[in-house]
Structure formats: C-alpha cells, structure tokens
Scaffold this motif. Structure first.
Motif, PDB file in Angstrom:
ATOM      1  N   LEU A 206       0.832  -1.198   0.000  1.00 42.59           N
ATOM      2  CA  LEU A 206       0.000   0.000   0.000  1.00 42.59           C
ATOM      3  C   LEU A 206       0.868   1.250   0.000  1.00 42.59           C
ATOM      4  N   TYR A 207       1.817   1.329   0.910  1.00 48.44           N
ATOM      5  CA  TYR A 207       2.652   2.521   1.024  1.00 48.44           C
ATOM      6  C   TYR A 207       3.608   2.671  -0.156  1.00 48.44           C
ATOM      7  N   GLN A 208       4.088   1.561  -0.664  1.00 45.12           N
ATOM      8  CA  GLN A 208       4.965   1.607  -1.837  1.00 45.12           C
ATOM      9  C   GLN A 208       4.192   2.152  -3.037  1.00 45.12           C
ATOM     10  N   ARG A 209       2.971   1.669  -3.241  1.00 45.99           N
ATOM     11  CA  ARG A 209       2.149   2.139  -4.365  1.00 45.99           C
ATOM     12  C   ARG A 209       1.739   3.601  -4.169  1.00 45.99           C
ATOM     13  N   LYS A 210       1.437   3.975  -2.934  1.00 42.74           N
ATOM     14  CA  LYS A 210       1.050   5.360  -2.649  1.00 42.74           C
ATOM     15  C   LYS A 210       2.213   6.310  -2.986  1.00 42.74           C
ATOM     16  N   ARG A 211       3.422   5.943  -2.576  1.00 43.49           N
ATOM     17  CA  ARG A 211       4.598   6.761  -2.902  1.00 43.49           C
ATOM     18  C   ARG A 211       4.808   6.848  -4.419  1.00 43.49           C
ATOM     19  N   TYR A 212       4.609   5.727  -5.103  1.00 50.67           N
ATOM     20  CA  TYR A 212       4.788   5.694  -6.550  1.00 50.67           C
ATOM     21  C   TYR A 212       3.823   6.671  -7.239  1.00 50.67           C
ATOM     22  N   TYR A 213       2.534   6.591  -6.906  1.00 52.98           N
ATOM     23  CA  TYR A 213       1.542   7.446  -7.554  1.00 52.98           C
ATOM     24  C   TYR A 213       1.685   8.907  -7.128  1.00 52.98           C
ATOM     25  N   LEU A 214       2.033   9.145  -5.883  1.00 55.75           N
ATOM     26  CA  LEU A 214       2.237  10.522  -5.445  1.00 55.75           C
ATOM     27  C   LEU A 214       3.423  11.139  -6.185  1.00 55.75           C
TER      28      LEU A 214
ATOM     29  N   PHE B  88      -6.185   7.747  -8.892  1.00 54.28           N
ATOM     30  CA  PHE B  88      -5.432   6.510  -8.991  1.00 54.28           C
ATOM     31  C   PHE B  88      -5.897   5.561  -7.898  1.00 54.28           C
ATOM     32  N   LYS B  89      -6.228   4.347  -8.276  1.00 52.25           N
ATOM     33  CA  LYS B  89      -6.552   3.330  -7.270  1.00 52.25           C
ATOM     34  C   LYS B  89      -5.246   2.714  -6.808  1.00 52.25           C
ATOM     35  N   ILE B  90      -5.010   2.797  -5.504  1.00 51.20           N
ATOM     36  CA  ILE B  90      -3.790   2.248  -4.926  1.00 51.20           C
ATOM     37  C   ILE B  90      -3.972   0.751  -4.669  1.00 51.20           C
ATOM     38  N   ILE B  91      -5.064   0.418  -3.964  1.00 50.79           N
ATOM     39  CA  ILE B  91      -5.304  -0.986  -3.619  1.00 50.79           C
ATOM     40  C   ILE B  91      -6.744  -1.151  -3.139  1.00 50.79           C
ATOM     41  N   ASP B  92      -7.354  -2.298  -3.424  1.00 55.49           N
ATOM     42  CA  ASP B  92      -8.666  -2.645  -2.860  1.00 55.49           C
ATOM     43  C   ASP B  92      -8.435  -3.279  -1.496  1.00 55.49           C
ATOM     44  N   SER B  93      -9.410  -3.074  -0.595  1.00 57.94           N
ATOM     45  CA  SER B  93      -9.302  -3.679   0.736  1.00 57.94           C
ATOM     46  C   SER B  93     -10.681  -4.022   1.275  1.00 57.94           C
ATOM     47  N   HIS B  94     -10.705  -4.574   2.471  1.00 56.65           N
ATOM     48  CA  HIS B  94     -11.944  -4.976   3.139  1.00 56.65           C
ATOM     49  C   HIS B  94     -12.809  -5.848   2.226  1.00 56.65           C
ATOM     50  N   GLY B  95     -12.189  -6.864   1.642  1.00 55.73           N
ATOM     51  CA  GLY B  95     -12.911  -7.800   0.791  1.00 55.73           C
ATOM     52  C   GLY B  95     -13.514  -7.143  -0.436  1.00 55.73           C
TER      53      GLY B  95
ATOM     54  N   ALA C 202       4.434  10.356  -9.128  1.00 55.79           N
ATOM     55  CA  ALA C 202       3.992  10.575 -10.515  1.00 55.79           C
ATOM     56  C   ALA C 202       3.171  11.861 -10.623  1.00 55.79           C
ATOM     57  N   ILE C 203       2.313  12.110  -9.646  1.00 56.19           N
ATOM     58  CA  ILE C 203       1.522  13.351  -9.642  1.00 56.19           C
ATOM     59  C   ILE C 203       2.444  14.556  -9.500  1.00 56.19           C
ATOM     60  N   VAL C 204       3.327  14.506  -8.518  1.00 54.43           N
ATOM     61  CA  VAL C 204       4.222  15.628  -8.240  1.00 54.43           C
ATOM     62  C   VAL C 204       5.093  15.939  -9.462  1.00 54.43           C
ATOM     63  N   GLU C 205       5.549  14.914 -10.131  1.00 54.71           N
ATOM     64  CA  GLU C 205       6.403  15.090 -11.305  1.00 54.71           C
ATOM     65  C   GLU C 205       5.739  15.963 -12.374  1.00 54.71           C
ATOM     66  N   HIS C 206       4.417  15.888 -12.479  1.00 51.71           N
ATOM     67  CA  HIS C 206       3.689  16.633 -13.518  1.00 51.71           C
ATOM     68  C   HIS C 206       3.168  17.991 -13.056  1.00 51.71           C
ATOM     69  N   LEU C 207       3.414  18.360 -11.816  1.00 54.31           N
ATOM     70  CA  LEU C 207       2.965  19.658 -11.318  1.00 54.31           C
ATOM     71  C   LEU C 207       3.966  20.743 -11.710  1.00 54.31           C
TER      72      LEU C 207
ATOM     73  N   ALA D 118     -11.597   0.946  -1.405  1.00 49.23           N
ATOM     74  CA  ALA D 118     -10.382   1.121  -2.197  1.00 49.23           C
ATOM     75  C   ALA D 118      -9.617   2.310  -1.636  1.00 49.23           C
ATOM     76  N   ASN D 119      -8.309   2.168  -1.550  1.00 50.59           N
ATOM     77  CA  ASN D 119      -7.472   3.297  -1.182  1.00 50.59           C
ATOM     78  C   ASN D 119      -7.141   4.001  -2.487  1.00 50.59           C
ATOM     79  N   LYS D 120      -7.416   5.321  -2.531  1.00 52.64           N
ATOM     80  CA  LYS D 120      -7.234   6.081  -3.764  1.00 52.64           C
ATOM     81  C   LYS D 120      -6.454   7.355  -3.511  1.00 52.64           C
ATOM     82  N   LEU D 121      -5.844   7.828  -4.557  1.00 51.68           N
ATOM     83  CA  LEU D 121      -5.119   9.085  -4.547  1.00 51.68           C
ATOM     84  C   LEU D 121      -5.748   9.959  -5.627  1.00 51.68           C
ATOM     85  N   PHE D 122      -6.039  11.222  -5.270  1.00 53.58           N
ATOM     86  CA  PHE D 122      -6.721  12.144  -6.175  1.00 53.58           C
ATOM     87  C   PHE D 122      -5.923  13.426  -6.339  1.00 53.58           C
TER      88      PHE D 122
END
Length: 190
Positions: free
Chosen positions: A4-12, A166-173, A14-19, A177-181
């Motif tokens: 979860l945290y690895q994917r969150k860092r990856y997508y964050l 960006f959907k980071i990961i699905d959880s709770h069955g 990617a967002i920052v890179e384009h700002l 979903a953990n998402k980044l916007f």
C-alpha cells in the motif's frame, strides 16, 4: 501493508512530477513528513501539521537538514494559516479518521479555503465502493470510509475539480479502495 505505502509513494511521485513549480505547500496530517518531503522538488516552502507529537518529532528529526520544511502541532480545526495562501494542499489519510460528517464537511471546506485560486489539492483516502462504511476495529481503530460518490461530491461542492485519480489498492474484501486524487481549484470569474 508495505505494498500500500509503496504504491502510494509511486503514484504521489507521478503526480508531483507533472505539477508546475510552486511557492507554497501545506500538508494537513503530515505524520512523519514522508509525503510532505515528496513535494520538495516542486515547492519552495512547505509546512506540515499533525496532531501526533511523536510523528512530528520524527518529521522534525528526519528533515532537520531541510530549511524549506517546517512542522507544527495542531488539530485540523486549528491550523493557523491564512485562507487562499497555498499553491498546493496535501491531505493523506485524514478524512477517514474524521467520523462526524459535519466535521468532515468542515475539513473539506478548510482544505479548499487554504488553496488559492489555480492551486492543486492532493487527497489520499480509503473510500467505500457503495455506501458509507464505519469500521470500528477491536484494536481501537475507528474509521469512516465514505462512499466514492459522496466524497467526490463534497470536494466539487467546495470548488475543486477532479483532474485525476489513482486506485492504490482494494481492501476490506473489495468493499473499499485506497485512492489518490489530484484536484484543481480554478480561478473564479470576477
């Protein structure tokens, strides 16, 4: 959880890179400062607020060498910053910790108010695929996972336009979903 945290860092990153380059950034719920620091390539001056003295001590120690970052202890309702004074506002994993809906709506209003016109808002949270879902874990962890539609509507009502998600990961069955916007606060027509 490491994924979860690895994917969150990856997508964050990617967002920052384009700002674009920006002068000022605010991190609401900055924790240990890890996500705040990810904004450094694009933001001249950053301040982070959190309610956890322990996490703030870690942030201050880990980033003592970085004069462009400052960390402060404050509840989300008591952040002493001027409205419309930030080019980017970051808020990761905070809204699901605000159980009361009136307080949640007030927080979203504050986030939008801190962002000046033509600013960006980056939000990261766990959201429900259908209706609001209250998690009251035996460990003592309590969270309100709001429905995706309600969450996005609240941000739109406060003048923020969705740029990407960006959907980071699905959880709770699969119920959440953990998402980044990435949102944008457009200039108002005068």
């Amino acid at each position: 959880m490491p994924e979860l945290y690895q994917r969150k860092r990856y997508y964050l990153s990617a967002i920052v890179e384009h700002l674009p380059a920006m002068k000022s950034g605010l991190d609401i719920g900055c924790g240990n400062g890890e996500y705040t620091a990810m904004m450094l390539p694009k933001v001249e001056k950053l301040c982070g607020y959190d309610i956890s003295p322990g996490l703030l001590e870690k942030a201050k120690a880990d980033f003592a060498h970085e004069p462009r970052m400052n960390f402060y202890l404050a509840d989300v309702n008591a952040i002493p910053e001027n409205p419309q004074s930030f080019d980017v506002v970051l808020c990761m994993g905070v809204t699901s910790c605000v159980i009361d809906d009136n307080k949640y709506r007030a927080l979203i209003g504050q986030i939008a108010d801190f962002a000046q016109e033509n600013a960006f808002v980056i939000m990261g949270d766990t959201l429900s695929h259908s209706q609001n879902l209250l998690l009251d874990d035996p460990s003592g962890y309590v969270a309100m996972y709001r429905s995706m539609d309600y969450y996005l509507a609240t941000l739109r009502e406060n003048g923020l336009e969705l740029v990407s998600e960006f959907k980071i990961i699905d959880s709770h069955g699969g119920r959440t979903a953990n998402k980044l916007f990435l949102f944008w606060k457009p200039r108002r027509a005068h």
